[in-house]
Design a protein around this motif. Structure first.
Motif, PDB file in Angstrom:
ATOM      1  N   SER A 295       4.653  -3.300   4.788  1.00  0.00           N
ATOM      2  CA  SER A 295       4.094  -3.596   6.115  1.00  0.00           C
ATOM      3  C   SER A 295       5.042  -3.154   7.217  1.00  0.00           C
ATOM      4  CB  SER A 295       3.806  -5.096   6.258  1.00  0.00           C
ATOM      5  OG  SER A 295       5.008  -5.847   6.189  1.00  0.00           O
ATOM      6  N   GLY A 296       4.445  -2.757   8.333  1.00  0.00           N
ATOM      7  CA  GLY A 296       5.177  -2.444   9.556  1.00  0.00           C
ATOM      8  C   GLY A 296       4.714  -3.376  10.660  1.00  0.00           C
ATOM      9  N   ASN A 297       5.668  -3.934  11.417  1.00  0.00           N
ATOM     10  CA  ASN A 297       5.352  -4.950  12.423  1.00  0.00           C
ATOM     11  C   ASN A 297       5.962  -4.591  13.775  1.00  0.00           C
ATOM     12  OD1 ASN A 297       4.495  -7.500  10.477  1.00  0.00           O
ATOM     13  ND2 ASN A 297       6.088  -6.228   9.572  1.00  0.00           N
ATOM     14  N   ILE A 313      -0.557  -2.851   7.173  1.00  0.00           N
ATOM     15  CA  ILE A 313      -0.178  -3.158   5.793  1.00  0.00           C
ATOM     16  C   ILE A 313      -0.813  -2.156   4.832  1.00  0.00           C
ATOM     17  CG2 ILE A 313      -0.259  -4.896   3.956  1.00  0.00           C
ATOM     18  CD1 ILE A 313      -0.589  -6.987   6.239  1.00  0.00           C
ATOM     19  N   LEU A 314       0.000  -1.653   3.925  1.00  0.00           N
ATOM     20  CA  LEU A 314      -0.466  -0.836   2.809  1.00  0.00           C
ATOM     21  C   LEU A 314      -0.185  -1.631   1.542  1.00  0.00           C
ATOM     22  CD1 LEU A 314      -1.472   1.830   1.544  1.00  0.00           C
ATOM     23  CD2 LEU A 314       0.914   2.630   1.597  1.00  0.00           C
ATOM     24  N   GLU A 315      -1.211  -1.928   0.757  1.00  0.00           N
ATOM     25  CA  GLU A 315      -1.034  -2.787  -0.406  1.00  0.00           C
ATOM     26  C   GLU A 315      -1.690  -2.200  -1.640  1.00  0.00           C
ATOM     27  OE1 GLU A 315      -3.144  -6.572  -0.096  1.00  0.00           O
ATOM     28  OE2 GLU A 315      -4.398  -5.708   1.479  1.00  0.00           O
ATOM     29  N   GLY A 316      -1.184  -2.653  -2.789  1.00  0.00           N
ATOM     30  CA  GLY A 316      -1.754  -2.253  -4.061  1.00  0.00           C
ATOM     31  C   GLY A 316      -1.503  -3.341  -5.088  1.00  0.00           C
ATOM     32  N   GLY A 374      -5.344  -0.780  -0.805  1.00  0.00           N
ATOM     33  CA  GLY A 374      -5.986  -1.257   0.411  1.00  0.00           C
ATOM     34  C   GLY A 374      -5.156  -1.067   1.656  1.00  0.00           C
ATOM     35  N   LEU A 375      -5.827  -1.077   2.789  1.00  0.00           N
ATOM     36  CA  LEU A 375      -5.189  -1.015   4.109  1.00  0.00           C
ATOM     37  C   LEU A 375      -5.624  -2.237   4.904  1.00  0.00           C
ATOM     38  CD1 LEU A 375      -5.765   2.754   5.009  1.00  0.00           C
ATOM     39  CD2 LEU A 375      -3.616   1.705   4.297  1.00  0.00           C
ATOM     40  N   ARG A 376      -4.682  -2.792   5.669  1.00  0.00           N
ATOM     41  CA  ARG A 376      -5.022  -3.964   6.481  1.00  0.00           C
ATOM     42  C   ARG A 376      -4.311  -3.895   7.834  1.00  0.00           C
ATOM     43  NH1 ARG A 376      -3.618  -7.689   3.161  1.00  0.00           N
ATOM     44  NH2 ARG A 376      -1.891  -8.812   4.068  1.00  0.00           N
ATOM     45  N   GLU A 402      -9.510  -5.481   6.760  1.00  0.00           N
ATOM     46  CA  GLU A 402      -8.939  -4.805   5.593  1.00  0.00           C
ATOM     47  C   GLU A 402     -10.015  -3.998   4.874  1.00  0.00           C
ATOM     48  OE1 GLU A 402      -7.253  -7.792   3.113  1.00  0.00           O
ATOM     49  OE2 GLU A 402      -9.153  -8.826   2.733  1.00  0.00           O
ATOM     50  N   LYS A 403      -9.570  -2.886   4.302  1.00  0.00           N
ATOM     51  CA  LYS A 403     -10.458  -1.985   3.576  1.00  0.00           C
ATOM     52  C   LYS A 403      -9.804  -1.639   2.248  1.00  0.00           C
ATOM     53  CE  LYS A 403     -13.510   1.235   2.575  1.00  0.00           C
ATOM     54  NZ  LYS A 403     -14.866   0.893   2.083  1.00  0.00           N
ATOM     55  N   PHE A 404     -10.548  -1.813   1.138  1.00  0.00           N
ATOM     56  CA  PHE A 404     -10.040  -1.506  -0.186  1.00  0.00           C
ATOM     57  C   PHE A 404     -10.747  -0.271  -0.743  1.00  0.00           C
ATOM     58  CE2 PHE A 404      -9.290  -6.053   0.343  1.00  0.00           C
ATOM     59  CZ  PHE A 404      -7.942  -6.121   0.013  1.00  0.00           C
TER      60      PHE A 404
END
Length: 458
Positions: A295-297, A313-316, A374-376, A402-404
Motif C-alpha cells: 500500500s501507498g499512503n 492498495i495492491l493485494e493478492g 485486487g486493487l483497492r 475494490e476490484k478483484f
C-alpha cells in the motif's frame, strides 16, 4: 622503542581525556548548550559548511510529524504507531492483537526522524462473536501471524511568510518571536533550573550510596550528565511542536508512507465438503489463507479544512470457491437443508454420515483453490476542530472501492462514518466506524473498532 610507544600512548590518552572533559556541560552552561544544539539543527551543512538556514528546527519537525501522524493513524483505524493495540473488523470477521516497534536491539532517539516501523501480531477469525486461539489444548483453526513493514517519508510543512501591513502576522514571524521571547529564554531558564535540581539530587544519592559501599565518589561537581542535556533538549523541542500545532502556525503539513504486509497462517482452515448432494461421503478440505498486500499512503492536515488521507492498495491472496462464495460451483447447506435434499432424492443416508456434520454445515460442489489479485482505493476525511464554532474533529467520512481479477471477479465498495474518542490532551484513544457496504453484490451494515492499549512508538 617501547619507551617511545608508551610516551605516545600517554600523550594520546591525555589529549582524549581533555577532549572528553571539554565536552562535559556544567550547570551554568546548560542553557547555552541547549541553544547551541537548537541553532545547529536549524542549519543545513554540506561538506562541513553551512549552506542554508531553516525556519523550523528539523528535530522539532521530526517530533511534530511523529506525534501527529501517530495520532491520525489511530483516528483512522490504522494503529501502526501504537506499541500495542487491538482491531476488531466485522467486515472480514477477524480480530488482530499486536503492536509496533522500530529496532528491538536499539532504543530509538525520539528527536530523530521515524523512518522504518515493524508491526507484528496475530489474527484470529471471529466465530459466534468470539475469537478462539486455543481450544482443548490445541491451536484453533483460522489463526495466523501478521507482519507489516512501513517506510515513512520525510514530512513537509508549509506556512505563511508574507508581512503585508493589513494582514495578520505571518506564521514564520509568530514562530520566530515565540522562540526568541519565550522558548529559548524564559521557558529554557525555568526548565534548566528544574533539570539541574533533578540531576543534582540524583548525583547526591549516587555519592552517598558510593560512600556507604566504600567506592570512590565523583569529585567533579556541578557537571550535568549528557542524558540530562538530551532530555532537556527534547522537552524544548516538544514544547515548540505542541505550540505550533495547537496555535496552527502553519498552512498545512503532509507526509507519505508505504507498507508491505503479509499474513502467514499457523493453522489451516478446514471445510466440510461433498461433491454431490446424493453422495454420502463428506470430506474435510484444508486451505491455507496466505495473503500479501502493498500500500501507498498520503496524509495532509490543513489549518482550517480538516485532514485527509488517501490510500492505494495492491493485494493478492490464496482463495477458494467457498471463501469467494462462487455459488455456481459450490454451495453451503445447513444440516436441515442437506437432509431435505437427501429426502427429496430418496437417499436417507445413515447416522454415521450425518454425524460428520459437526458444525451443521456442508459445502456441496467442487472445492478448488486459486490465486486472487485486487486493487483497492480508500479516502478518509476528518472535519476541522473549529466548524461553526464547534469542535467536529471527532467525526469524519470514509469511502473505499475494490476490484478483484481472475476466478473471483468482483467489485465491492464501502462508505463509513468514523468516530474518535479523545483524551484530555486531544489524543485519540478509541476509534469506531459504522460502515455501509456492498460485498459480492450483497448490502450490509457493519463496523470496525480499534482500541490502543499501549503508548505511541517514540
Amino acid at each position: 622503542m617501547k619507551i617511545k610507544y608508551f610516551q605516545f600512548s600517554l600523550l594520546f590518552f591525555i589529549i582524549c581525556s581533555g577532549s572528553l572533559r571539554a565536552q562535559e556541560t556544567t550547570a551554568p552552561e546548560l542553557p547555552t548548550a541547549i541553544r547551541q544544539l537548537y541553532e545547529k539543527d536549524t542549519k543545513i551543512f554540506r561538506r562541513g559548511k553551512v549552506t542554508d538556514t531553516l525556519d523550523f528546527n528539523k528535530k522539532m519537525l521530526n517530533i511534530l510529524f511523529t506525534g501527529e501522524i501517530s495520532n491520525y493513524l489511530t483516528e483512522s483505524s490504522n494503529l501502526n504507531t501504537r506499541k500495542a493495540y487491538a482491531v476488531l473488523s466485522e467486515e472480514d470477521n477477524r480480530l488482530f492483537l499486536g503492536g509496533s516497534f522500530t529496532n528491538p536491539f536499539k532504543k530509538r532517539n525520539p528527536i530523530n526522524r521515524l523512518i522504518g516501523l515493524h508491526t507484528l501480531g496475530i489474527k484470529a477469525d471471529i466465530k459466534d462473536k468470539f475469537a478462539t486461539v486455543f481450544s482443548s489444548d490445541e491451536l484453533n483453526n483460522d489463526l495466523g501471524i501478521s507482519y507489516k513493514y512501513t517506510y515513512i517519508g520525510r514530512g513537509v510543512i508549509t506556512y505563511s511568510t508574507g508581512d503585508s501591513k493589513n494582514a495578520k502576522k505571518s506564521d514564520r514571524k509568530k514562530v520566530e518571536e515565540f522562540r526568541e521571547e519565550y522558548l529559548l529564554d524564559e521557558y529554557l531558564k525555568l526548565e534548566s533550573k528544574k533539570s539541574i535540581e533533578t540531576a543534582s539530587q540524583k548525583q547526591s544519592k549516587k555519592d552517598v550510596v558510593s560512600q556507604l559501599e566504600g567506592k570512590s565518589v565523583n569529585k567533579l561537581k556541578n557537571q550535568i550528565p549528557k542524558s540530562t542535556v538530551n532530555e532537556l533538549y527534547q522537552k524544548v523541542l516538544e514544547e515548540e511542536a505542541e505550540t505550533v500545532v495547537k496555535q496552527k502556525w502553519f498552512t498545512n503539513y503532509y507526509n507519505w508512507w508505504i507498507s508491505l504486509e503479509t499474513f502467514i497462517p499457523i493453522t489451516e482452515t478446514e471445510y466440510k465438503t461433498s461433491e454431490d448432494i446424493t453422495n454420502n461421503q463428506i470430506n474435510t478440505s484444508s486451505y491455507s489463507p496466505l495473503e500479501v498486500e502493498f500500500s501507498g499512503n498520503f496524509f495532509i492536515k490543513t489549518a482550517g479544512w480538516g485532514s485527509f488521507q488517501t490510500r492505494g492498495i495492491l493485494e493478492g491472496y490464496k482463495n477458494n470457491t467457498i471463501r469467494a462464495e462462487l455459488t455456481d460451483e459450490i454451495k453451503p447447506f445447513t444440516f436441515l437443508e442437506f437432509q431435505e435434499q437427501m429426502d427429496e432424492n430418496q437417499n436417507e443416508g445413515d447416522n454415521a454420515f450425518f454425524a460428520q456434520l459437526d458444525d451443521n454445515k456442508v459445502n456441496v460442489g467442487e472445492f478448488r483453490e486459486f490465486f486472487t489479485k485486487g486493487l483497492r482505493g480508500e479516502l478518509v476525511y476528518f472535519f476541522p476542530d473549529k466548524l461553526w464554532g464547534k469542535d467536529f474533529s471527532f467525526i469524519g467520512l470514509s469511502a473505499s472501492y475494490e476490484k478483484f481479477f481472475g476466478d473471483y471477479d468482483a467489485e465491492n465498495w464501502r462508505f463509513g462514518v468514523p468516530f474518535v474518542l479523545k483524551d484530555m490532551d486531544g489524543k485519540a484513544t478509541v476509534n469506531f466506524e459504522v460502515q455501509w457496504r456492498e460485498i459480492n453484490k450483497q448490502h450490509s451494515i457493519g463496523f470496525s473498532i480499534g482500541v490502543p492499549f499501549g503508548k505511541f512508538v517514540k
